[in-house]
Structures are given as C-alpha cells and as structure tokens.
Design a protein around this motif. Sequence first.
Motif, PDB file in Angstrom:
ATOM      1  N   ARG A  62      37.788  40.925  45.654  1.00  0.00           N
ATOM      2  CA  ARG A  62      36.795  41.668  45.182  1.00  0.00           C
ATOM      3  C   ARG A  62      37.029  41.798  43.422  1.00  0.00           C
ATOM      4  O   ARG A  62      36.220  41.718  42.770  1.00  0.00           O
ATOM      5  CB  ARG A  62      36.515  42.897  45.829  1.00  0.00           C
ATOM      6  N   PHE A  63      38.393  41.874  43.416  1.00  0.00           N
ATOM      7  CA  PHE A  63      39.003  42.109  41.991  1.00  0.00           C
ATOM      8  C   PHE A  63      40.087  40.944  41.953  1.00  0.00           C
ATOM      9  O   PHE A  63      40.784  40.438  42.885  1.00  0.00           O
ATOM     10  CB  PHE A  63      39.659  43.599  41.968  1.00  0.00           C
ATOM     11  N   ILE A  64      40.255  40.535  40.767  1.00  0.00           N
ATOM     12  CA  ILE A  64      41.360  39.440  40.376  1.00  0.00           C
ATOM     13  C   ILE A  64      42.207  40.059  39.132  1.00  0.00           C
ATOM     14  O   ILE A  64      42.119  41.131  38.377  1.00  0.00           O
ATOM     15  CB  ILE A  64      40.677  38.259  39.868  1.00  0.00           C
ATOM     16  N   THR A  65      43.357  39.544  39.320  1.00  0.00           N
ATOM     17  CA  THR A  65      44.481  40.041  38.462  1.00  0.00           C
ATOM     18  C   THR A  65      44.240  39.409  36.948  1.00  0.00           C
ATOM     19  O   THR A  65      43.556  38.158  36.789  1.00  0.00           O
ATOM     20  CB  THR A  65      45.928  39.871  38.997  1.00  0.00           C
ATOM     21  N   PHE A  66      44.808  39.567  35.879  1.00  0.00           N
ATOM     22  CA  PHE A  66      44.853  38.789  34.765  1.00  0.00           C
ATOM     23  C   PHE A  66      45.457  37.284  34.906  1.00  0.00           C
ATOM     24  O   PHE A  66      44.904  36.502  34.232  1.00  0.00           O
ATOM     25  CB  PHE A  66      45.671  39.547  33.463  1.00  0.00           C
TER      26      PHE A  66
END
Length: 81
Positions: A62-66
Amino acid sequence: MSLATLVEPQSTPFLDRRQGSANQDAPGRERRQFANSHDELSPDARELALAIDAYKLMHRRRFITFEEMLSVMKELGYQKF
C-alpha cells in the motif's frame, strides 16, 4: 510501589479495528499514499504515478519506501546527470 499500582486498568475496552466497523453497510475508504486520480499530472508525472501503482499492485504494497520509488524511476529510465 508495586507494578499493580502503576498500571491502571483500561477504562474503555480494546477496539480491534482490523475486523471492520460495526456498520458493515458503510463503504470503506482505502488509505492511499498518493492521490486517487492522475488526471491533473503532466505526462511524465502520470507515467511515474502509473508505474508506482503497478509496482504497488505487483508487490502487494500500500505504501512504498524511497528506495522502492527510486527503483521504479530507474526502471523507467531516469538517470542522475
């Protein structure tokens, strides 16, 4: 002083929100990392947004890192000059 005197009992019961709300008829709102629409983006930004969405779907994130965003950008051919 004992541990029992330091720890006060909870005044409200624990609410497990993972099971959904009490009103199952209400539509749920999915939290997203970025906007739901890419209509107002430039063509390049739209391409990046769609690539990130595809990455998130493929990897079930759902969310990704840099770091993940950087890898998506490199897959699109972006380079640091």
